[in-house]
Motif scaffolding. Structure first.
Motif, short mmCIF file in Angstrom:
data_model
loop_
_atom_site.label_atom_id
_atom_site.label_comp_id
_atom_site.label_asym_id
_atom_site.label_seq_id
_atom_site.Cartn_x
_atom_site.Cartn_y
_atom_site.Cartn_z
N GLY A 433 -21.78 -35.42 -72.08
CA GLY A 433 -21.33 -34.99 -70.76
C GLY A 433 -19.83 -34.82 -70.69
O GLY A 433 -19.33 -33.95 -69.96
N ASP A 434 -19.06 -35.62 -71.46
CA ASP A 434 -17.61 -35.47 -71.48
C ASP A 434 -17.21 -34.16 -72.14
O ASP A 434 -16.27 -33.48 -71.70
N VAL A 435 -17.91 -33.80 -73.22
CA VAL A 435 -17.65 -32.50 -73.87
C VAL A 435 -17.98 -31.37 -72.91
O VAL A 435 -17.21 -30.40 -72.77
N ALA A 436 -19.12 -31.48 -72.23
CA ALA A 436 -19.54 -30.44 -71.28
C ALA A 436 -18.52 -30.27 -70.16
O ALA A 436 -18.16 -29.15 -69.78
N ASP A 437 -18.05 -31.38 -69.60
CA ASP A 437 -17.07 -31.30 -68.52
C ASP A 437 -15.78 -30.64 -69.00
O ASP A 437 -15.20 -29.80 -68.31
N ALA A 438 -15.33 -31.00 -70.19
CA ALA A 438 -14.06 -30.49 -70.69
C ALA A 438 -14.10 -29.01 -71.00
O ALA A 438 -13.09 -28.30 -70.86
N LEU A 439 -15.27 -28.49 -71.40
CA LEU A 439 -15.39 -27.09 -71.80
C LEU A 439 -16.22 -26.27 -70.81
O LEU A 439 -16.54 -25.11 -71.09
N ASP A 440 -16.55 -26.86 -69.67
CA ASP A 440 -17.34 -26.18 -68.64
C ASP A 440 -18.68 -25.69 -69.20
O ASP A 440 -19.08 -24.55 -68.99
N LEU A 441 -19.35 -26.58 -69.91
CA LEU A 441 -20.68 -26.29 -70.45
C LEU A 441 -21.74 -26.87 -69.51
O LEU A 441 -21.45 -27.76 -68.71
N LYS A 442 -22.96 -26.40 -69.62
CA LYS A 442 -24.05 -26.89 -68.79
C LYS A 442 -24.80 -28.00 -69.50
O LYS A 442 -25.12 -27.89 -70.69
N VAL A 443 -25.10 -29.06 -68.77
CA VAL A 443 -25.90 -30.16 -69.28
C VAL A 443 -27.32 -30.00 -68.78
O VAL A 443 -27.55 -29.73 -67.60
N SER A 444 -28.28 -30.15 -69.69
CA SER A 444 -29.69 -30.04 -69.32
C SER A 444 -30.46 -31.01 -70.20
O SER A 444 -30.64 -30.76 -71.39
N THR A 445 -30.91 -32.12 -69.63
CA THR A 445 -31.43 -33.23 -70.43
C THR A 445 -32.95 -33.29 -70.51
O THR A 445 -33.49 -34.24 -71.08
N ALA A 446 -33.66 -32.31 -69.98
CA ALA A 446 -35.12 -32.35 -69.97
C ALA A 446 -35.67 -32.34 -71.40
O ALA A 446 -35.19 -31.59 -72.26
N ALA A 447 -36.72 -33.14 -71.63
CA ALA A 447 -37.34 -33.19 -72.96
C ALA A 447 -37.90 -31.84 -73.35
O ALA A 447 -37.91 -31.48 -74.54
N ARG A 448 -38.38 -31.06 -72.38
CA ARG A 448 -39.00 -29.77 -72.71
C ARG A 448 -38.00 -28.78 -73.31
O ARG A 448 -38.39 -27.79 -73.92
N ASN A 449 -36.70 -29.05 -73.16
CA ASN A 449 -35.70 -28.14 -73.73
C ASN A 449 -35.70 -28.17 -75.25
O ASN A 449 -35.42 -27.18 -75.90
N ASP A 450 -35.98 -29.35 -75.80
CA ASP A 450 -35.95 -29.52 -77.25
C ASP A 450 -37.36 -29.31 -77.79
O ASP A 450 -38.24 -30.14 -77.56
N PRO A 451 -37.59 -28.23 -78.52
CA PRO A 451 -38.95 -27.92 -78.97
C PRO A 451 -39.50 -28.94 -79.96
O PRO A 451 -40.70 -28.93 -80.25
N ARG A 452 -38.69 -29.84 -80.47
CA ARG A 452 -39.21 -30.88 -81.36
C ARG A 452 -40.04 -31.90 -80.60
O ARG A 452 -40.84 -32.62 -81.20
#
Length: 454
Positions: A433-452
Motif C-alpha cells: 500500500g505504501d508503494v501504491a500511494d507513492a506511485l498512485d497505483l490501485k490496490v485491489s486485494t480480492a483473492a479472485r484477482n490472483d488466478p492461482r
C-alpha cells in the motif's frame, strides 16, 4: 547476481521499441533521459535475520524470496527464501526464522550437495490423492528442480517444508554430470499454472540466453518433471546507427536471464535479461520464436560498446562519449521480477534494478507502459535496501500487510551490528500500500484477482 563494471554514460529514453532484436530508427531522435523521473521512497521496519556467506555462516547467501499465502488464516503465511549453499530459510510475517533447510545432495546416483538459487510457489498440485502447495527451487549444482511440500498450517507448523523431489530427475540444460560441473545450470524459476490446467515451471540457464519449461508430474508419491522444452533468446542487437551490440561479459559467459514471473491469465513470461532489460515472452515455449517476444524496456547502458579488461576484470567503455540507446528505469543488473494482480487484467510488473538500488514498475496490460520507480529506505533501526536481487509481491492481505506485501533481497546488509568484513545479506518486508500511494497505483486485494487462488 552482481556483475561489477565501470560506470558508463546513461542511454537514451525508455520510450523506444524493438522490432525483433533490432531497434527501430526512432531511437536516433530520442534525448537522454527525456522521461526520467526521480524514484519515490517507501520505508520498511521489518527485515529477516542476517545470513553470512562464509564458513561460520554455513555459506548462506540470500538471493530470492517467495511468498506463500495461507488462504484460511493469512497470519500463518510464509516467506520462503533461497540461501544458495546455505539451502532455504522459512520466515513468518514478523521475519522470524521458522526453519532452515540444508542444501542436501540431490536424490540421484551422481547427486551432490545443492546450491538453491531461486524459488516460486505452485498452488493446488495433486500429490498422493491430496492437494498440496509446493515450493519449487532451482538447484544449480545439480542442474535440476527440487520440490518441497508446504504444511497447510504454515507458520503454525513445526516444520513448514518437507522435500518431495522424485529421484533421478533429468538435467535441465546439460547432457551429463561433467557438463553440469561447469555450472551453466538451472538458475531462475517461475511457476506457470495455465487456466486450462497443469503445472509448469519456466527456468533460465546461468551464463547463457536459454530459457526452458518443464511440466510437473507425480512420480510414486513424489514430484518430478517431464517435457523439457528450451529456446534461445537474442544475445546481440542491431542498433539504429548500423552497429551490432552485445553486452560485455566476462569470457565464457553470455548475457544471461535470471528473474522470471508468469502472468497466469495470459501465459506471458516476464523475463529479466540482466545486462539487457525486461522481456515479455509468450508461453508455451514450443510456439516461441525470438520474433514473438518483445523487449519491454532496456538497461541504461544498452547499446554502449564495452570491452573486457582482463587486468581489472571489468567491462570498460570503448568510447567514453558513446551514449547508447538505453532506457532510464533499469540499471544493470536487472534482477527480480514479480507480478501484482489487480482486478481483471489490471496490475503491475515490478522489477529490481540492482545497479541503482531501485525498483521499476510497469503496467501489466497492453505494451506494459512504465509507471515509475521507487527505492526502499529503512526506519526504526532497519537499514536501506541495497543491490536487490530477487523480489516477491502478493496482492493478498497477509497479517498486518492489509494491502499486500512486497519482499526484497538486500545485499549488502548494513544494519546495526553487522560485521562489514563478512558478506551479509537478508530480506526486507514492505507494505505494498505504501508503494501504491507513492506511485498512485490501485490496490485491489480480492483473492479472485490472483488466478492461482482458483
Amino acid at each position: 547476481m552482481t556483475r561489477y563494471r565501470t560506470p558508463a554514460l546513461l542511454g537514451a529514453a525508455l520510450v523506444l521499441a524493438l522490432s525483433g532484436p533490432a531497434l527501430t530508427s526512432t531511437a536516433q531522435a530520442a534525448s537522454p533521459h527525456a522521461d526520467a523521473v526521480a524514484p519515490v521512497v517507501v520505508t520498511t521496519d521489518n527485515e529477516t535475520p542476517v545470513l553470512h556467506d562464509d564458513e561460520e555462516g554455513g555459506n548462506a547467501s540470500g538471493d530470492d524470496p517467495a511468498i506463500w499465502v495461507d488462504p484460511a488464516d493469512s497470519t500463518n503465511s510464509l516467506v520462503i527464501v533461497t540461501a544458495k549453499e546455505g539451502g532455504l530459510r522459512v520466515y513468518d510475517l514478523a521475519s522470524r526464522e521458522l526453519q532452515s533447510v540444508a542444501a542436501s545432495a540431490a536424490p540421484r546416483a551422481d547427486g551432490v550437495d545443492g546450491r538453491y538459487n531461486n524459488v516460486d510457489i505452485a498452488y493446488g498440485f495433486r500429490l498422493g490423492g491430496r492437494t498440496v502447495d509446493v515450493a519449487v527451487v532451482s538447484d544449480r549444482y545439480n542442474d535440476q528442480l527440487r520440490f518441497f511440500v508446504i504444511d497447510p498450517a504454515g507458520a503454525a507448523a513445526g516444520t513448514p517444508l518437507l522435500e518431495v523431489t522424485a529421484p533421478e530427475q533429468a538435467f535441465l540444460f546439460n547432457p551429463d554430470r561433467e557438463a553440469v560441473d561447469e555450472e551453466h545450470t538451472a538458475y531462475g524459476v517461475a511457476v506457470w499454472q495455465p487456466m486450462k490446467g497443469g503445472t509448469f515451471v519456466a527456468v533460465t540457464q546461468e551464463g547463457t540466453t536459454r530459457l526452458g519449461t518443464v511440466r510437473l508430474v507425480e512420480q510414486d508419491g513424489l514430484i518430478g518433471y517431464t517435457d523439457v522444452v528450451t529456446t534461445t533468446m537474442p544475445g546481440s542487437f542491431a542498433l539504429p546507427d548500423g552497429t551490432t551490440w552485445a553486452p560485455c561479459e566476462e569470457p565464457g559467459v553470455g548475457p544471461q536471464f535470471e528473474g522470471l514471473t508468469v502472468d497466469q491469465r495470459t501465459g506471458t513470461l516476464f523475463a529479466a535479461q540482466e545486462d539487457v532489460g525486461l522481456w515479455s515472452v509468450p508461453l508455451p515455449l514450443m510456439k516461441h520464436t525470438p520474433a514473438t517476444s518483445r523487449l519491454i524496456d532496456r538497461t541504461t547502458d544498452f547499446g554502449i560498446h564495452d570491452a573486457w579488461n582482463a587486468e581489472t576484470e571489468e567491462c570498460e567503455p570503448i568510447d567514453p562519449q558513446d551514449r547508447g540507446f538505453g532506457g532510464s528505469l533499469l540499471t544493470a543488473d536487472v534482477e527480480g521480477v514479480d507480478l501484482y494482480y489487480g482486478a481483471g487484467s489490471t496490475g503491475y510488473v515490478i522489477v529490481s534494478s540492482q545497479g541503482d538500488d531501485t525498483y521499476a514498475v510497469y503496467d501489466r496490460r497492453g505494451n506494459h507502459a512504465p509507471l515509475g520507480s521507487f527505492r526502499i529506505a529503512g526506519t526504526g533501526g532497519v537499514d536501506d535496501v541495497n543491490g536487490s536481487d530477487g523480489l516477491a509481491v502478493t496482492n493478498r492481505p497477509v497479517g498486518e500487510y492489509r494491502q499486500g506485501l512486497l519482499v526484497s533481497h538486500d545485499e549488502p546488509e548494513t544494519g546495526s551490528g553487522v560485521d562489514p568484513e563478512r558478506d551479509a545479506t537478508n530480506f526486507s518486508y514492505v507494505q505494498f500500500g505504501d508503494v501504491a500511494d507513492a506511485l498512485d497505483l490501485k490496490v485491489s486485494t480480492a483473492a479472485r484477482n490472483d488466478p492461482r487462488f482458483r
